[in-house]
Design an enzyme around this catalytic site. Structure first.
Site, mmCIF file in Angstrom:
data_model
loop_
_atom_site.group_PDB
_atom_site.id
_atom_site.type_symbol
_atom_site.label_atom_id
_atom_site.label_comp_id
_atom_site.label_asym_id
_atom_site.label_seq_id
_atom_site.Cartn_x
_atom_site.Cartn_y
_atom_site.Cartn_z
ATOM 1 C CB CYS A 191 6.742 -1.746 4.385
ATOM 2 S SG CYS A 191 6.384 -0.406 3.254
ATOM 3 C CB THR A 193 6.351 2.861 2.028
ATOM 4 O OG1 THR A 193 6.846 1.881 1.049
ATOM 5 C CG2 THR A 193 5.907 4.139 1.242
#
Length: 350
Positions: A191, A193
């Site tokens: 990830c 993000t």
């Protein structure tokens, strides 16, 4: 005015668990089974509360066939078609015991098409007990509305909903009809993000705060992401997580999707985030121009049978329990005292 929360927030790598006197003589004396009766659906769930993430390289039917042997939950990824679910139900579903239906979940996004597809899948597989309602950002009003909509349509299904990282939103989702709140933004191994958006929350503190909020309302939490080794599962349970979900640690196995890649005589399998460029091209034709990729693609060294990794994780958790005197997994959070550390591992030979 910009606000700064100056309280120290902790990740798994920031702490160790302090050992305590124990009367346990062997890891074999530790029982990792849990039994929960969920708030809204009133379903009794029994098993080992570890969930394999609904990513298309881990949340597969093949993974479920192996994971159910140890009573782990597999959240099947949302990109299987209705026909594939129907075929699986006719060929494999008929062979499952009532208890084994505890260990498989259908997953859904939050569009109208997702809703309609999920309802059809559940009609094809009426014994499924669990729905994983999954978005990267669980703070949107649309997501809350979809939780309400699914709960009204499916009063007798366990609903897992996320992801969020704050007590207030944990409470909101429980009050909206979710039974288990999936918590974690940005801790996953593929990830990006936090890099792309600057948004996130250290996972250990996330569990401590959200579990307290959920348990006050009779709900449950599922820690999602950040586990790099068996000890991190123990820390998550020690912090109060009812379930612990992981993707990367379960990737790269025989049961994972994708072909084995051979480079320089070594074997690999691809693993990627579901918001990555790879996943977006595979399922949506590419990354839309108004957004950026929030995941990466990596080559995981081929790990062989999934059962080896499962045994390693469960063995590590049992060992944790013997160090703190917990005969049952449910006792681990009551027996856990965390020590804040500057370094947890000797890496001289890493």
């Amino acid at each position: 005015m910009v606000k700064i929360d100056e309280d120290i927030k902790l990740d798994f790598s920031d702490v160790l668990i302090k050992p305590k006197r124990s009367t346990l003589k062997s890891r074999s004396q530790v029982n990792l089974d849990r039994c929960f009766t969920t708030k809204h659906s009133k379903i009794k769930w029994e098993g080992v509360p570890i969930a394999i993430a609904n990513m298309d390289s881990t949340g597969t039917f093949e993974t479920f066939q192996t994971a159910k042997q140890h009573k782990l939950l597999t959240c099947i990824h949302e990109h299987y078609s209705v026909d594939e679910w129907s075929e699986w139900s006719q060929s494999q579903g008929e062979l499952l015991t009532e208890l084994e239906w505890n260990y498989i979940s259908v997953s859904s996004g939050i569009s109208n098409a997702d809703f309609e597809k999920t309802i059809v899948i559940l009609e094809c597989c009426p014994k499924i007990k669990i729905l994983c309602l999954d978005v990267a950002n669980g703070y949107s009003e649309n997501f809350v509305e979809m939780v309400v909509r699914f709960r009204e349509q499916l009063p007798n299904i366990i609903i897992i909903a996320g992801n969020v990282v704050s007590p207030e939103m944990t409470e909101q989702l429980i009050l909206s009809g979710a039974d288990i709140i999936k918590i974690g933004i940005g801790p996953g191994s593929v990830c990006t993000t936090r890099k792309q958006t600057g948004v996130g929350y250290p996972q250990l503190s996330c569990i401590l705060e959200c579990a307290d909020a959920a348990h006050g309302l009779g709900g449950l939490v599922m820690s999602d992401g950040g586990c790099t080794c068996p000890g991190d599962f123990s820390k998550a349970f020690g912090a109060g997580a009812d379930f612990v979900m992981s993707g990367g640690i379960f990737s790269g196995h025989d049961e994972s999707s994708g072909e084995i890649i051979i480079e320089d005589g070594k074997q690999y399998k691809l693993f990627y985030g579901m918001s990555s460029d790879t996943a977006m091209k595979k399922y949506h034709g590419g990354v839309a121009e108004y957004r950026s990729s929030e995941g990466k693609t990596v080559k995981i060294p081929y790990k062989g049978p999934l059962l080896n990794t499962i045994n390693d994780i469960l063995g590590g958790i049992r060992s944790t329990c013997t160090y703190v005197g917990a005969s049952y997994l449910k006792e681990l959070s009551k027996r856990t005292t965390f020590i804040k550390v500057n370094r947890q591992l000797n890496t001289v030979y890493s």
